[in-house]
Design a protein around this motif. Sequence first.
Motif, PDB file in Angstrom:
ATOM      1  N   LEU A   8     -10.675   6.179  -3.181  1.00  8.01           N
ATOM      2  CA  LEU A   8      -9.764   5.431  -4.038  1.00  8.01           C
ATOM      3  C   LEU A   8     -10.249   5.495  -5.485  1.00  8.01           C
ATOM      4  CD1 LEU A   8      -9.369   2.239  -1.808  1.00  8.01           C
ATOM      5  CD2 LEU A   8      -8.062   4.367  -1.706  1.00  8.01           C
ATOM      6  N   LEU A   9      -9.402   6.005  -6.373  1.00  6.36           N
ATOM      7  CA  LEU A   9      -9.775   6.166  -7.774  1.00  6.36           C
ATOM      8  C   LEU A   9      -8.764   5.467  -8.677  1.00  6.36           C
ATOM      9  CD1 LEU A   9     -10.599  10.001  -7.675  1.00  6.36           C
ATOM     10  CD2 LEU A   9     -12.238   8.104  -7.493  1.00  6.36           C
ATOM     11  N   PRO A  10      -9.050   4.249  -9.141  1.00  5.53           N
ATOM     12  CA  PRO A  10      -8.175   3.603 -10.118  1.00  5.53           C
ATOM     13  C   PRO A  10      -8.329   4.279 -11.468  1.00  5.53           C
ATOM     14  CG  PRO A  10     -10.116   2.254  -9.714  1.00  5.53           C
ATOM     15  CD  PRO A  10     -10.193   3.405  -8.758  1.00  5.53           C
ATOM     16  N   CYS A  11      -7.205   4.516 -12.160  1.00  5.43           N
ATOM     17  CA  CYS A  11      -7.252   5.289 -13.413  1.00  5.43           C
ATOM     18  C   CYS A  11      -6.362   4.691 -14.498  1.00  5.43           C
ATOM     19  CB  CYS A  11      -6.790   6.723 -13.169  1.00  5.43           C
ATOM     20  SG  CYS A  11      -8.056   7.766 -12.460  1.00  5.43           S
ATOM     21  N   TYR A  12      -6.856   4.789 -15.709  1.00  7.66           N
ATOM     22  CA  TYR A  12      -6.047   4.443 -16.886  1.00  7.66           C
ATOM     23  C   TYR A  12      -6.473   5.358 -18.026  1.00  7.66           C
ATOM     24  CZ  TYR A  12      -4.255   1.897 -20.920  1.00  7.66           C
ATOM     25  OH  TYR A  12      -3.620   1.560 -22.085  1.00  7.66           O
ATOM     26  N   ASN A  13      -5.600   6.267 -18.411  1.00 13.10           N
ATOM     27  CA  ASN A  13      -5.861   7.227 -19.490  1.00 13.10           C
ATOM     28  C   ASN A  13      -7.164   8.006 -19.251  1.00 13.10           C
ATOM     29  OD1 ASN A  13      -3.528   6.481 -20.835  1.00 13.10           O
ATOM     30  ND2 ASN A  13      -4.560   5.095 -22.245  1.00 13.10           N
ATOM     31  N   ALA A  32     -11.769  13.908   3.529  1.00 15.41           N
ATOM     32  CA  ALA A  32     -11.212  12.645   3.031  1.00 15.41           C
ATOM     33  C   ALA A  32      -9.889  12.875   2.308  1.00 15.41           C
ATOM     34  CB  ALA A  32     -12.203  11.977   2.089  1.00 15.41           C
ATOM     35  N   THR A  33      -9.058  11.842   2.294  1.00 18.64           N
ATOM     36  CA  THR A  33      -7.842  11.851   1.486  1.00 18.64           C
ATOM     37  C   THR A  33      -8.159  11.157   0.164  1.00 18.64           C
ATOM     38  OG1 THR A  33      -6.473  11.687   3.468  1.00 18.64           O
ATOM     39  CG2 THR A  33      -5.420  11.167   1.361  1.00 18.64           C
ATOM     40  N   ILE A  34      -7.866  11.813  -0.939  1.00 21.43           N
ATOM     41  CA  ILE A  34      -8.203  11.269  -2.255  1.00 21.43           C
ATOM     42  C   ILE A  34      -6.954  10.692  -2.899  1.00 21.43           C
ATOM     43  CG2 ILE A  34      -9.121  11.797  -4.542  1.00 21.43           C
ATOM     44  CD1 ILE A  34     -10.751  14.020  -3.261  1.00 21.43           C
ATOM     45  N   TYR A  35      -7.011   9.409  -3.227  1.00 27.30           N
ATOM     46  CA  TYR A  35      -5.891   8.709  -3.850  1.00 27.30           C
ATOM     47  C   TYR A  35      -6.253   8.369  -5.299  1.00 27.30           C
ATOM     48  CZ  TYR A  35      -4.298   7.856   0.966  1.00 27.30           C
ATOM     49  OH  TYR A  35      -3.880   7.990   2.267  1.00 27.30           O
ATOM     50  N   VAL A  36      -5.346   8.692  -6.185  1.00 29.48           N
ATOM     51  CA  VAL A  36      -5.474   8.287  -7.586  1.00 29.48           C
ATOM     52  C   VAL A  36      -4.367   7.282  -7.876  1.00 29.48           C
ATOM     53  CG1 VAL A  36      -5.262   9.012  -9.991  1.00 29.48           C
ATOM     54  CG2 VAL A  36      -6.572  10.415  -8.376  1.00 29.48           C
ATOM     55  N   TYR A  37      -4.764   6.076  -8.242  1.00 26.13           N
ATOM     56  CA  TYR A  37      -3.792   5.034  -8.586  1.00 26.13           C
ATOM     57  C   TYR A  37      -3.767   4.880 -10.103  1.00 26.13           C
ATOM     58  CZ  TYR A  37      -2.515   3.389  -3.951  1.00 26.13           C
ATOM     59  OH  TYR A  37      -1.988   3.295  -2.676  1.00 26.13           O
ATOM     60  N   ARG A  69      -6.033  -4.382  -5.709  1.00 27.74           N
ATOM     61  CA  ARG A  69      -5.203  -5.116  -4.745  1.00 27.74           C
ATOM     62  C   ARG A  69      -4.183  -4.188  -4.100  1.00 27.74           C
ATOM     63  NH1 ARG A  69      -2.941  -8.330  -8.059  1.00 27.74           N
ATOM     64  NH2 ARG A  69      -4.572  -9.916  -7.973  1.00 27.74           N
ATOM     65  N   ARG A  70      -3.544  -3.369  -4.912  1.00 29.36           N
ATOM     66  CA  ARG A  70      -2.519  -2.439  -4.403  1.00 29.36           C
ATOM     67  C   ARG A  70      -3.151  -1.374  -3.506  1.00 29.36           C
ATOM     68  NH1 ARG A  70       2.422  -0.457  -6.459  1.00 29.36           N
ATOM     69  NH2 ARG A  70       3.325   0.862  -4.844  1.00 29.36           N
ATOM     70  N   MET A  71      -4.291  -0.839  -3.912  1.00 28.19           N
ATOM     71  CA  MET A  71      -4.943   0.199  -3.110  1.00 28.19           C
ATOM     72  C   MET A  71      -5.355  -0.340  -1.745  1.00 28.19           C
ATOM     73  SD  MET A  71      -7.351   2.351  -5.815  1.00 28.19           S
ATOM     74  CE  MET A  71      -8.484   0.991  -6.053  1.00 28.19           C
ATOM     75  N   PHE A  72      -5.970  -1.505  -1.741  1.00 29.75           N
ATOM     76  CA  PHE A  72      -6.437  -2.083  -0.484  1.00 29.75           C
ATOM     77  C   PHE A  72      -5.272  -2.424   0.449  1.00 29.75           C
ATOM     78  CE2 PHE A  72     -10.888  -3.815  -1.833  1.00 29.75           C
ATOM     79  CZ  PHE A  72     -11.275  -2.520  -2.112  1.00 29.75           C
ATOM     80  N   ALA A  73      -4.141  -2.802  -0.134  1.00 26.42           N
ATOM     81  CA  ALA A  73      -2.983  -3.153   0.680  1.00 26.42           C
ATOM     82  C   ALA A  73      -2.289  -1.914   1.247  1.00 26.42           C
ATOM     83  CB  ALA A  73      -1.987  -3.979  -0.139  1.00 26.42           C
ATOM     84  N   ASP A  74      -2.205  -0.853   0.463  1.00 26.32           N
ATOM     85  CA  ASP A  74      -1.398   0.312   0.830  1.00 26.32           C
ATOM     86  C   ASP A  74      -2.112   1.331   1.717  1.00 26.32           C
ATOM     87  OD1 ASP A  74       0.515  -0.837  -0.727  1.00 26.32           O
ATOM     88  OD2 ASP A  74       0.532   0.699  -2.288  1.00 26.32           O
ATOM     89  N   VAL A  75      -3.383   1.558   1.452  1.00 24.48           N
ATOM     90  CA  VAL A  75      -4.088   2.673   2.095  1.00 24.48           C
ATOM     91  C   VAL A  75      -4.664   2.231   3.436  1.00 24.48           C
ATOM     92  CG1 VAL A  75      -5.969   4.327   1.885  1.00 24.48           C
ATOM     93  CG2 VAL A  75      -4.621   3.702  -0.137  1.00 24.48           C
ATOM     94  N   ASP A  76      -4.452   3.057   4.444  1.00 26.08           N
ATOM     95  CA  ASP A  76      -4.945   2.777   5.790  1.00 26.08           C
ATOM     96  C   ASP A  76      -6.023   3.804   6.138  1.00 26.08           C
ATOM     97  OD1 ASP A  76      -4.731   1.202   8.226  1.00 26.08           O
ATOM     98  OD2 ASP A  76      -4.005   3.038   9.164  1.00 26.08           O
ATOM     99  N   TYR A  80     -13.562   3.344   3.225  1.00 29.38           N
ATOM    100  CA  TYR A  80     -12.981   3.447   1.883  1.00 29.38           C
ATOM    101  C   TYR A  80     -14.093   3.686   0.873  1.00 29.38           C
ATOM    102  CZ  TYR A  80      -8.937   1.162   4.080  1.00 29.38           C
ATOM    103  OH  TYR A  80      -7.885   0.834   4.897  1.00 29.38           O
ATOM    104  N   VAL A  81     -13.946   4.738   0.084  1.00 29.37           N
ATOM    105  CA  VAL A  81     -14.884   5.032  -0.991  1.00 29.37           C
ATOM    106  C   VAL A  81     -14.166   4.759  -2.309  1.00 29.37           C
ATOM    107  CG1 VAL A  81     -16.318   6.783  -2.096  1.00 29.37           C
ATOM    108  CG2 VAL A  81     -15.989   6.832   0.392  1.00 29.37           C
ATOM    109  N   MET A  82     -14.677   3.801  -3.084  1.00 27.78           N
ATOM    110  CA  MET A  82     -14.036   3.471  -4.351  1.00 27.78           C
ATOM    111  C   MET A  82     -14.953   3.839  -5.508  1.00 27.78           C
ATOM    112  SD  MET A  82     -12.367  -0.118  -5.714  1.00 27.78           S
ATOM    113  CE  MET A  82     -13.908  -0.912  -6.200  1.00 27.78           C
ATOM    114  N   ALA A  83     -14.387   4.530  -6.482  1.00 28.09           N
ATOM    115  CA  ALA A  83     -15.131   4.895  -7.688  1.00 28.09           C
ATOM    116  C   ALA A  83     -14.151   4.891  -8.854  1.00 28.09           C
ATOM    117  CB  ALA A  83     -15.783   6.262  -7.531  1.00 28.09           C
ATOM    118  N   ASP A  84     -14.668   5.053 -10.052  1.00 26.53           N
ATOM    119  CA  ASP A  84     -13.805   5.158 -11.225  1.00 26.53           C
ATOM    120  C   ASP A  84     -13.421   6.613 -11.447  1.00 26.53           C
ATOM    121  OD1 ASP A  84     -13.983   2.444 -11.620  1.00 26.53           O
ATOM    122  OD2 ASP A  84     -15.659   2.596 -13.027  1.00 26.53           O
TER     123      ASP A  84
END
Length: 317
Positions: A8-13, A32-37, A69-76, A80-84
């Motif tokens: 899980l990769l939260p992103c802004y600019n 792994a499946t890589i998600y960019v939010y 919050r959105r990532m944790f709710a949506d991804v099954d 879970y590996v979370m980084a920036d």
Amino acid sequence: MTPRIAVLLPCYNESAAIAQTVAGFRAALPDATIYVYDNNSADDTVAVARAAGAVVRTERMQGKGHVVRRMFADVDADVYVMADGDATYDATAAPALVQRLLDEQLDMVVGSRVTQVSAAYRRGHVLGNRAMTGLLAQLFGRSFTDIFSGYRVFSRRFVKSFPVLSSGFEIETEISVHALELKMPVGEIETPYFARPEGSESKLSTYKDGFRIARTIVTLYRIERPLLFFGVIAALLLAAAFALAVPLIITYMHTHLVPRLPTAVLVTGLTILSALNGFTGLILDTVVRGRREVRRLAYLGHRAPGGEERRGEAAGA
């Protein structure tokens, strides 16, 4: 059974760094499946992430807490590996973090940051980290060496029992408190921390986020230790009332008169406020205990990480 891993990769600019980040985790965790939010980026973050092979989704509410919050709710997933998305965390450390989680059946493993580059880790953030580390150790009897690390690996039962309430960068503190509050099994592994690549800028503000840290400290005491928080206020009010009352008592003992009536009224008011704060602390302490029990039950509703694999090994034996 191979666990399903989601990155899980939260992103802004982060158009300057997201491709490198996705490529790093793709090489480290090929299954792994890589998600960019994306969080309303004004640059080409979405296009670059999609071209790099990530699953790209968008969260319109601004702030890292809303994204988590959105990532944790949506991804099954099972892990879970979370980084920036700024390429500051070492993707090659991810397999070791995941393996530690599975081998020891932990609910969270924190990648504590180690860096020799002063530009990567500001002095103000170091001081804030130390303050929060000491606070959590005082509140819960244990803590982490790097409270604000954004590099973490979670079990499914952590993610699905975590009611995200934060909206901004204080989310890391809330994550740590959730683990400590429920006495989850957790671990830490030191990981390298790099400076941002050229063209990528930090979204943190030393003073603004320093104020958030101070506010979080006060809020934690109020929410997690209401008896202590309101008890201190009650004690201060009672001490002030006593200090004002002593001269009145001495005067009354000599003259049997109360010449300073406004002061007497003030003493009475402070004493009443002290009692109210004391009872507030007692009531909220009971509420907090009940809330903690509800969270614990939600947490226990999910199996431990690696549980299926271990049951399968036992059946095979």
